[in-house]
Design a protein around this motif. Structure first.
Motif, PDB file in Angstrom:
ATOM      1  N   ASN A  28       0.751  -1.132   0.069  1.00  0.00           N
ATOM      2  CA  ASN A  28       0.055  -0.054   0.147  1.00  0.00           C
ATOM      3  C   ASN A  28       0.983   1.207  -0.058  1.00  0.00           C
ATOM      4  OD1 ASN A  28       0.971  -0.289   2.748  1.00  0.00           O
ATOM      5  ND2 ASN A  28      -0.656   0.496   3.491  1.00  0.00           N
ATOM      6  N   MET A  29       2.040   1.176   0.157  1.00  0.00           N
ATOM      7  CA  MET A  29       3.136   2.330   0.207  1.00  0.00           C
ATOM      8  C   MET A  29       4.018   2.446  -1.075  1.00  0.00           C
ATOM      9  SD  MET A  29       4.517   2.340   3.953  1.00  0.00           S
ATOM     10  CE  MET A  29       3.493   1.879   5.534  1.00  0.00           C
ATOM     11  N   MET A  30       3.490   1.513  -2.115  1.00  0.00           N
ATOM     12  CA  MET A  30       4.282   1.279  -3.515  1.00  0.00           C
ATOM     13  C   MET A  30       3.581   1.560  -4.484  1.00  0.00           C
ATOM     14  SD  MET A  30       6.764  -1.511  -1.749  1.00  0.00           S
ATOM     15  CE  MET A  30       7.723  -1.622  -3.211  1.00  0.00           C
ATOM     16  N   ASN A  31       2.934   2.460  -4.585  1.00  0.00           N
ATOM     17  CA  ASN A  31       2.081   2.677  -5.864  1.00  0.00           C
ATOM     18  C   ASN A  31       2.626   3.937  -6.738  1.00  0.00           C
ATOM     19  OD1 ASN A  31      -0.133   0.863  -5.915  1.00  0.00           O
ATOM     20  ND2 ASN A  31      -0.165   1.323  -3.884  1.00  0.00           N
ATOM     21  N   PRO A  32       3.758   4.166  -7.435  1.00  0.00           N
ATOM     22  CA  PRO A  32       4.264   5.432  -8.170  1.00  0.00           C
ATOM     23  C   PRO A  32       3.449   5.698  -9.084  1.00  0.00           C
ATOM     24  CG  PRO A  32       5.368   3.205  -8.871  1.00  0.00           C
ATOM     25  CD  PRO A  32       4.462   2.662  -7.687  1.00  0.00           C
ATOM     26  N   ALA A  33       3.646   7.196  -9.375  1.00  0.00           N
ATOM     27  CA  ALA A  33       2.778   7.489 -10.594  1.00  0.00           C
ATOM     28  C   ALA A  33       3.370   7.386 -11.788  1.00  0.00           C
ATOM     29  CB  ALA A  33       2.686   9.168 -10.388  1.00  0.00           C
ATOM     30  N   LEU A  34       4.526   7.150 -12.042  1.00  0.00           N
ATOM     31  CA  LEU A  34       5.364   6.917 -13.243  1.00  0.00           C
ATOM     32  C   LEU A  34       6.347   6.047 -12.943  1.00  0.00           C
ATOM     33  CD1 LEU A  34       4.199  10.080 -14.224  1.00  0.00           C
ATOM     34  CD2 LEU A  34       5.203   9.120 -16.526  1.00  0.00           C
ATOM     35  N   ILE A  35       6.763   5.020 -13.880  1.00  0.00           N
ATOM     36  CA  ILE A  35       7.972   4.478 -13.888  1.00  0.00           C
ATOM     37  C   ILE A  35       8.864   4.557 -15.188  1.00  0.00           C
ATOM     38  CG2 ILE A  35       9.398   2.326 -13.395  1.00  0.00           C
ATOM     39  CD1 ILE A  35       7.038   1.372 -11.732  1.00  0.00           C
ATOM     40  N   VAL A  36      10.045   5.111 -15.290  1.00  0.00           N
ATOM     41  CA  VAL A  36      10.748   5.111 -16.548  1.00  0.00           C
ATOM     42  C   VAL A  36      11.780   4.491 -16.596  1.00  0.00           C
ATOM     43  CG1 VAL A  36       9.639   7.397 -16.943  1.00  0.00           C
ATOM     44  CG2 VAL A  36      12.022   7.382 -15.969  1.00  0.00           C
ATOM     45  N   TYR A  37      12.387   4.070 -17.773  1.00  0.00           N
ATOM     46  CA  TYR A  37      13.410   3.198 -18.009  1.00  0.00           C
ATOM     47  C   TYR A  37      14.337   3.796 -18.864  1.00  0.00           C
ATOM     48  CZ  TYR A  37      11.115  -0.576 -15.479  1.00  0.00           C
ATOM     49  OH  TYR A  37      10.349  -1.400 -14.549  1.00  0.00           O
ATOM     50  N   VAL A  83      10.932  12.795  -7.325  1.00  0.00           N
ATOM     51  CA  VAL A  83      11.748  11.777  -7.995  1.00  0.00           C
ATOM     52  C   VAL A  83      12.741  10.680  -7.042  1.00  0.00           C
ATOM     53  CG1 VAL A  83      13.597  11.456  -9.964  1.00  0.00           C
ATOM     54  CG2 VAL A  83      11.935  13.488 -10.064  1.00  0.00           C
ATOM     55  N   MET A  84      12.507   9.745  -7.562  1.00  0.00           N
ATOM     56  CA  MET A  84      13.418   8.526  -6.903  1.00  0.00           C
ATOM     57  C   MET A  84      14.159   7.882  -7.901  1.00  0.00           C
ATOM     58  SD  MET A  84      15.092   7.924  -4.150  1.00  0.00           S
ATOM     59  CE  MET A  84      14.263   9.213  -3.450  1.00  0.00           C
ATOM     60  N   GLY A  85      15.399   7.466  -7.964  1.00  0.00           N
ATOM     61  CA  GLY A  85      16.227   6.667  -8.763  1.00  0.00           C
ATOM     62  C   GLY A  85      15.877   5.091  -8.165  1.00  0.00           C
ATOM     63  N   ARG A  86      15.852   4.055  -8.841  1.00  0.00           N
ATOM     64  CA  ARG A  86      15.764   2.833  -8.355  1.00  0.00           C
ATOM     65  C   ARG A  86      16.730   2.006  -9.175  1.00  0.00           C
ATOM     66  NH1 ARG A  86      10.322  -0.875  -9.367  1.00  0.00           N
ATOM     67  NH2 ARG A  86      11.034  -0.686 -11.471  1.00  0.00           N
ATOM     68  N   GLY A  87      17.501   1.281  -8.336  1.00  0.00           N
ATOM     69  CA  GLY A  87      18.716   0.424  -8.838  1.00  0.00           C
ATOM     70  C   GLY A  87      18.308  -1.120  -8.867  1.00  0.00           C
ATOM     71  N   GLY A  95      20.565  13.198  -5.935  1.00  0.00           N
ATOM     72  CA  GLY A  95      20.447  12.909  -7.188  1.00  0.00           C
ATOM     73  C   GLY A  95      20.406  11.589  -7.760  1.00  0.00           C
ATOM     74  N   VAL A  96      20.568  11.215  -8.901  1.00  0.00           N
ATOM     75  CA  VAL A  96      20.420   9.857  -9.566  1.00  0.00           C
ATOM     76  C   VAL A  96      21.595   9.548 -10.093  1.00  0.00           C
ATOM     77  CG1 VAL A  96      19.432   8.463 -11.202  1.00  0.00           C
ATOM     78  CG2 VAL A  96      17.787  10.140 -10.166  1.00  0.00           C
ATOM     79  N   THR A  97      22.319   8.612  -9.493  1.00  0.00           N
ATOM     80  CA  THR A  97      23.636   8.382 -10.102  1.00  0.00           C
ATOM     81  C   THR A  97      23.500   7.229 -11.156  1.00  0.00           C
ATOM     82  OG1 THR A  97      23.775   6.233  -8.471  1.00  0.00           O
ATOM     83  CG2 THR A  97      24.903   8.395  -7.700  1.00  0.00           C
ATOM     84  N   ASP A 134       8.000   4.654  -4.143  1.00  0.00           N
ATOM     85  CA  ASP A 134       7.082   5.315  -3.231  1.00  0.00           C
ATOM     86  C   ASP A 134       5.756   5.723  -3.916  1.00  0.00           C
ATOM     87  OD1 ASP A 134       8.005   5.408  -0.744  1.00  0.00           O
ATOM     88  OD2 ASP A 134       8.699   7.588  -0.556  1.00  0.00           O
ATOM     89  N   ASN A 135       4.618   5.815  -3.035  1.00  0.00           N
ATOM     90  CA  ASN A 135       3.295   6.289  -3.634  1.00  0.00           C
ATOM     91  C   ASN A 135       3.552   7.408  -4.280  1.00  0.00           C
ATOM     92  OD1 ASN A 135       2.212   4.155  -2.748  1.00  0.00           O
ATOM     93  ND2 ASN A 135       1.244   5.044  -0.782  1.00  0.00           N
ATOM     94  N   ASP A 136       2.950   7.752  -5.385  1.00  0.00           N
ATOM     95  CA  ASP A 136       2.903   9.037  -6.330  1.00  0.00           C
ATOM     96  C   ASP A 136       3.945   9.570  -6.912  1.00  0.00           C
ATOM     97  OD1 ASP A 136       0.115   8.986  -6.017  1.00  0.00           O
ATOM     98  OD2 ASP A 136       0.487  10.044  -4.032  1.00  0.00           O
ATOM     99  N   ALA A 137       5.180   8.574  -6.748  1.00  0.00           N
ATOM    100  CA  ALA A 137       6.523   9.158  -7.085  1.00  0.00           C
ATOM    101  C   ALA A 137       6.897   8.961  -8.597  1.00  0.00           C
ATOM    102  CB  ALA A 137       7.710   8.726  -6.253  1.00  0.00           C
ATOM    103  N   PHE A 138       7.793   9.757  -8.992  1.00  0.00           N
ATOM    104  CA  PHE A 138       8.254   9.544 -10.417  1.00  0.00           C
ATOM    105  C   PHE A 138       9.587   8.682 -10.215  1.00  0.00           C
ATOM    106  CE2 PHE A 138      10.850  10.454 -14.105  1.00  0.00           C
ATOM    107  CZ  PHE A 138       9.716  10.867 -15.245  1.00  0.00           C
ATOM    108  N   ILE A 139       9.487   7.299 -10.662  1.00  0.00           N
ATOM    109  CA  ILE A 139      10.802   6.301 -10.351  1.00  0.00           C
ATOM    110  C   ILE A 139      11.567   6.154 -11.810  1.00  0.00           C
ATOM    111  CG2 ILE A 139      11.328   4.089  -9.666  1.00  0.00           C
ATOM    112  CD1 ILE A 139       9.539   5.754  -7.501  1.00  0.00           C
ATOM    113  N   ILE A 140      12.607   6.666 -11.505  1.00  0.00           N
ATOM    114  CA  ILE A 140      13.550   6.365 -12.573  1.00  0.00           C
ATOM    115  C   ILE A 140      14.330   4.935 -12.489  1.00  0.00           C
ATOM    116  CG2 ILE A 140      15.545   7.027 -13.927  1.00  0.00           C
ATOM    117  CD1 ILE A 140      14.824  10.108 -12.941  1.00  0.00           C
TER     118      ILE A 140
END
Length: 961
Positions: free
Chosen positions: A417-426, A462-466, A624-626, A477-483
């Protein structure tokens, strides 16, 4: 036959467990009269980049035509299931994604499943909704739950399923939807959109099968297992766990014939229904990690016919999966292509590998059929989701059917319930990352952000995801923009000649080897690369003589370098060498403005040095996003006397108590200045993994239906950087002697068992890169997705600045023993990361430090105990949840608060749990041992990200004016 279904799993490249996708997009289940699918008069297709997703079966012809029209010179492939690894294989071609079609329909004649339905989803539907007649289909299903039903139907190996297929609906080149028989399909022309299944009659209503699993190693071995194998008996021997070097042996009897094997040596399961058969078979395949076996060799038994003992000799010291199955006159070995079994040259000459396997849709993407020259009766209404001008990678928002799959990561089962982002981009490169950040945050993109998924056009956090391995799921995270950095997968090594640059200890060093690593790379990939011959590309077999390098790093294979490098990078050689960040000389980062900047320890400007210091251990994702890290690794050639001692063995309360006593003594002598302190050359890692059978099927009887032994296992690892150091050598001997006297005494009981249990011997030289690769966990000790267990979890990790108080070993071993003994559905993973050595002495700034006294912001470097990990994986019943809560509270109160540093507690950012709000002092003081570190990080955050663009539940906030 049963062995056909199990063995076929070995041919699947990159198989990954399904994520429990719903039966239909709305979770509904349909019962109706069977009607053939028809071409839609109003087709809709989601189209973005190079992927077309039809809204329903009737829209498939229009989706196929759209791809042909958009890419007339590039044939497209059909995708029936989706996940990150699978997508990476086929991203170079246009894709018709049918994995979004997830309807199951029942009618009077059978069950119709759309192209995106997996075997696992179908099995769930049959179990919960199917009539007794439909449940006979279980007898026809392959064990590979992650396969789509369509893939399995088109695969020539699944002969039982073929008999259940009564009809197949396909889209032809003219855009028609037609019904065909399975044998009439042209896989180069027809696109299969669904299949109709009906249970074929069984020859007998008696027992479906009788299965036996070996308890130990009987003496003598029954000759029926190999040399006298009848037609109805198959034998599987497989390595199913890192903690258990003894292979699992299962004997299958088609039908109910009793082999009269000794009940003292064998567990016996009577399989009475097709449903039991499939779930046992699927559970065994998942537990054994059969989905990762990508190569199969067939032994010509007319020329060499090995004994059962000969087969067992393939398994000593092997941590990778290996599956050997035997039927009358045939012996096959299946394994990961990168890790073939060791066999004598004479025997190896009689193995042959069929490289002309028929191409099917279940094969690697490069072997998939490709389609072109399509027509359609009606052109589709094209729906597009979020678009970013110039962005080259894929974008997923709520409009896309695959968004739910893309958000799935390590923590989803526990923090859904805490992990529904708005967008995920690759993104495909740093420039894509920069574009994504600008799009997500800058005012000039407000109109572009106004989409169906974001009507207001508001800016995003914005949050980066490795690797997506963060304990609490804050990288999604909820509503976040995941890179998501999956495609930033550079792995390059260079010979260099750098003079006088700042090293891990703050002193000038000369460097001859540099490795550049994309932040989408996972630890297993990294460790494998480090153990390869850079000139020949030889396979990473751990036997290199003149090459190899490593850095300290963790054991979990799917941890991403991006997150690992920002949270310290603790691992099994932390005392001897320090942390991963000590060997990360620099990195490329994309800042809040979109600037792409490379910084190093020796950057000449204040802000770049601040960024380096803050990112390396300060607050993961906050600055930032490494996109890439620069590593100056530890070279094998510099440590010719490294060695290790390791044993894995079954848990008993007595062994657990003695092992924890050794751990307690080591912790309390870990730091220089302690009485008889432990030499910094030595590292001790101890793990417990209880209930490692990792049962996935709670409705099966655990005692009656267990095929893979549900063991509780302990791993004991002692490593030495330099066995010629007198202090280290003597202390290593003393620890091994104590272990063998108190823990290993009387175990094992036979010479064969000794050979199979294996492990490092504590005397021979083992290269550092070899040990780093060998100690990186591999399936099946972890699930195919990289987790320790499939169940939801309750995690905790606390260290101690002080020595452990008297009574710690009793309190902790009693707790562990009680967890192992519980009848509740609880699995426990315990590990320990001990302080002292280079972990404490590295990281001090001595040269050109811009006023800072440390090279990085990592905290608690001088802790006596860095982390005591106590992870509880639990079932879903109220009793299971309450039991996990009770054990977790005991750990915190009886172990930590009574015997370790209790206030403020010592916590690590890589193992965050509980309250994550870094604005609260009672939270941040656990993660930062010095208030000045916390406030300096907030100052740097304000300097480089004043609007808090890079934000999650766990990131540090900018300083206030």
């Amino acid at each position: 036959m049963l062995y056909v279904r199990l063995s076929a799993l070995a041919h699947l490249a990159g198989s990954v467990s399904a994520f429990g996708l719903p039966v239909t997009p709305t979770g509904q289940w349909l019962t109706t009269s069977h009607l053939a699918a028809t071409v839609s008069d109003t087709p809709e297709v989601f189209f973005q980049s190079r992927i077309a997703e039809p809204a329903d079966v009737g829209s498939v012809p229009s989706a196929a035509y759209l791809l042909f029209k958009e890419f007339p010179e590039e044939p497209f492939v059909v995708q029936y299931r989706t996940r990150t690894l699978y997508d990476a294989d086929i991203e170079k071609r246009p894709i018709l994604d049918l994995s979004v079609l997830k309807q199951i329909t029942i009618d009077d004649s059978g069950i119709t499943v759309d192209a995106g339905i997996t075997i696992e989803s179908l099995a769930t539907t049959l179990r919960t909704k199917g009539s007794s007649n439909l449940k006979e289909l279980f007898y026809s299903l392959p064990a590979a739950g992650e396969l789509s039903v369509v893939e399995a139907a088109l695969d020539g190996r699944y002969t039982k399923l073929h008999k259940a297929v009564t009809e197949v609906q396909v889209v032809d080149t003219d855009g028609n939807i037609k019904s065909k028989q399975l044998s009439d399909i042209d896989i180069q022309e027809d696109i299969v959109v669904n299949v109709v299944l009906s249970p074929p009659p069984r020859e007998s209503s008696e027992l479906v099968a009788r299965w036996y699993s070996l308890k130990g190693l009987p003496d003598p071995i029954p000759t029926i297992l190999v040399s006298e194998l009848p037609d109805d008996v198959k034998v599987i021997i497989h390595k199913y766990g890192m903690f258990n070097n003894l292979p699992n042996v299962v004997v299958f009897v088609d039908g109910g014939r009793d082999l009269e094997l000794s009940k003292d040596d064998w567990n016996e399961v009577l399989v009475e229904t097709p449903q039991e058969l499939w779930y046992l078979q699927n559970s065994l395949a998942n537990e054994g990690g059969f989905g990762q076996l990508t190569a199969t060799g067939l032994l010509d038994t007319s020329k060499v016919n090995p004994s059962f003992e000969d087969i067992l000799k393939l398994f000593p010291d092997r941590k990778e999966n290996l599956l050997v199955w035997v039927e009358k006159g045939k012996l096959r070995a299946s394994f990961d292509t990168k890790y073939p079994p060791d066999v004598d040259d004479d025997v190896g000459d009689y193995f042959f590998f069929d490289e002309k396997v028929p191409q099917t849709v279940a094969m690697h993407a490069g072997e998939k059929p490709v389609f072109s020259k399509r027509s359609a009766k009606v052109e589709a209404k094209v729906i597009s989701g979020t678009m970013i001008a110039g962005f080259k990678g894929e974008i997923y928002d709520g409009v896309r059917g695959q968004m739910q799959t893309k958000r799935y990561q390590y923590a989803t089962s526990s923090y859904d319930n805490m992990m529904n982002p708005a967008l995920i981009v690759y993104p495909l490169d740093a420039e894509d990352v920069s574009l994504a950040i600008k799009y997500a945050t800058l005012p000039e993109f407000e109109e572009a952000r106004k989409t169906l998924a974001n009507p207001s056009g508001r800016p995003y956090k914005v949050m980066g995801r490795g690797g997506g391995h963060q304990y609490c799921g804050v990288s999604c995270d909820n509503d976040a923009f995941i890179i998501s950095m999956d495609h930033l997968n550079k792995l390059e090594s260079f010979e260099v000649n750098h003079k006088g640059i700042t090293g891990p200890d703050g002193e000038p060093h000369d460097v001859t080897r540099e490795v550049r690593v994309g932040t989408g790379i996972k630890l297993k990939e990294f460790a494998t690369f480090n153990n390869k011959d850079p000139k020949t590309g030889g396979k990473a077999l751990g036997k290199n003589k003149n090459y190899g390098w490593t850095i300290p790093h963790g054991e979990c294979p799917t941890v991403g370098i991006g997150g690992h490098s920002q949270t310290g990078g603790y691992g099994h050689i932390a005392r001897a060498f320090g942390l991963a960040i000590d060997y990360i000389y620099g990195f490329t980062i994309v800042l809040a403005t979109g600037e792409i900047r490379t910084v190093t320890r020796d950057s000449e400007d204040q802000q770049s040095r601040d960024i380096y210091w803050a990112v390396m251990g300060g607050s993961p994702g906050a600055f930032g996003v490494t996109t890439e890290v620069i590593i100056h690794p530890i070279l094998d050639e510099d440590y010719p006397h490294s060695t290790a001692f390791s044993r894995s063995f079954s848990h008993t309360p007595e062994r657990m108590k003695e092992v924890i006593l050794i751990v307690e003594d080591f912790i309390n002598r870990a730091k220089e200045g302690d009485d008889n302190y432990i030499a910094e050359e030595l590292d001790l890692m101890v793990s417990l993994s209880s209930n490692v059978g990792n049962r996935l099927v709670p409705w099966l009887n655990q005692d009656k239906d267990s095929i893979t032994p549900n063991q509780d296992a302990i791993l004991f690892e002692l490593e030495c950087r330099d066995n010629t150091n007198p202090r280290a050598k003597q202390q290593m001997k003393e620890i091994i002697k104590r272990f063998e006297k108190k823990v290993w005494h009387g175990f094992p009981t036979s010479l064969l068992e000794i050979a199979l249990l294996g492990g490092y011997d504590g005397r021979s030289h083992y290269k550092l890169s070899e040990m780093s690769l060998g100690l990186t966990r591999k399936s099946p000790f972890v699930t195919v997705g990289g987790r320790e267990n499939h169940k939801a979890y309750r995690k905790a990790c606390y260290g101690s600045k002080d020595k452990l108080k008297e009574g710690w070993s009793d309190a902790f071993s009693d707790l562990l023993n009680d967890v192992v003994a519980t009848k509740d559905n609880i699995s426990c993973v315990f590990q320990v990361v001990i302080g002292g050595g280079k972990q404490a002495s590295n990281g001090k700034a001595k040269v050109n430090a811009f006023g800072k006294t440390s090279l990085n912001a990592i905290a608690h470097r001088d802790a006596q105990l860095h982390g005591l990990i106590f992870d509880l994986f639990r079932g879903e019943t109220e009793a299971d949840i309450m039991a996990a809560d009770m054990f977790a509270k005991r750990f915190e109160i009886d172990v930590v608060n009574r015997h370790q540093t209790a206030h403020p507690k010592v916590m690590a950012q890589w193992a965050s749990h509980g309250d994550l709000d870094m604005n609260k002092q009672n939270v941040w003081e656990k993660y930062y041992d010095k208030p000045e570190t916390y406030h300096e990080l907030r100052r740097i955050k304000k300097d480089v990200d004043p609007d808090d663009i890079f934000h999650s539940r766990f990131t540090i906030r900018p300083a206030e004016d």
